[in-house]
Write an enzyme that holds these catalytic residues in place. Structure first.
Site: not given
Ligand code: APR
Length: 241
Positions: A94-95, A97, A117, A125, A128, A185, A210
């Site tokens: 989902q990141n 980065d 994502h 663009c 186009c 989460s 975590l």
């Protein structure tokens, strides 16, 4: 007793938690990204229509920030798994980065990392439909390298938009023997529903996070701790086992 089916096909879902120890803010923790910004102000098509400068500036800052960060041992461990796992493997992130890629987990666009994502380092663009790689800013309305129109937006899936490559994800979930969720989460669908999809289609399910997530009860096993410790230990287990 029936023998356990051999483990061949793995689907891994990653979220902001896997990049937290690289210094990239998660969304929903105290001090996280969404605490400083209302989601509806920066991550919806309506926000972009209403105040494009605000949205472009927010993503320009995020795009610049990720380029100063480096993969952590959790990304490295998944890259090691990618290199050494002969069975099926799909890392759905989902990141937005590029730390999975930088850790070496990506073999190319048809590789084993899928950005459901979108990606900070792509622009899209809207004139186009091309998706040029983009490391600079968009606030200054640069022309699209393909068509020349000043119609570039971040190639990030906003709330209310459809995530990418859902068919490929569902196909992989259907074949998965093991589904592993790392650092997410479980608050945002459709990703939050993958554990139930995988489970109902016969996969074992493991969560590495975590803290207990909103979907913890759907996992056969939950291990709590920092991704930089849990993920390398799990990959060792898998490759040695
Ligand atoms: N190791 C493992 N897990 C961690 C760590 C860590 N070091 N730090 C935080 N986490 C966990 C948190 O406990 C939390 O459960 O990672 C999770 C991060 O949750 P979110 O901030 O909600 O991020 P994510 O699940 O990726 O969000 C999903 O929501 O806002 C949208 O599009 C955005 O892709 C994002 C989606």
């Amino acid at each position: 007793m029936a023998a356990m089916a051999p483990l061949r096909n793995i689907v891994i879902l990653t979220g902001a938690g896997i990049s937290a120890e690289s210094g990239i803010d998660t969304f929903r923790s105290a001090g996280g990204l969404w605490e400083q910004h209302r989601v509806e102000d920066v991550a919806t098509p309506e926000a972009f229509a209403r105040d494009p400068d605000l949205v472009l500036r927010f993503y320009d800052m995020r795009r610049a920030a990720i380029q100063t960060k480096a993969p952590n041992p959790a990304h490295d461990a998944l890259a090691r798994l990618d290199r050494n796992w002969d069975g099926g493997l799909l890392i759905v992130t989902q990141n937005v980065d590029d730390l999975h890629e930088r850790a070496g987990a990506l073999l190319g666009i048809s590789g084993r990392v899928l950005h459901m994502h979108g990606e900070h380092l792509n622009a899209w663009c809207t004139a186009c439909d091309s998706r040029p790689r983009w490391s600079g800013t968009l606030i200054d309305r640069p022309p699209c390298p393909t068509c020349g129109e000043a119609a570039l937006r971040p190639d990030v899936v906003w709330f209310g938009e459809v995530p990418y490559e859902m068919d490929r994800i569902h196909a992989a979930l259907g074949e998965a023997d093991l589904f592993v969720s790392i650092g997410t989460s479980g608050a945002v669908y459709p990703a939050a529903g993958f554990v139930r999809n995988a489970r109902s289609l016969g996969a074992r399910t493991l969560e590495l996070n975590l803290e207990a997530s909103q979907g913890s009860r759907w996992f056969d096993e939950t291990r709590l701790g920092p991704a930089s410790e849990l993920v390398p230990a799990w990959v060792d287990e898998l490759l040695d086992g």
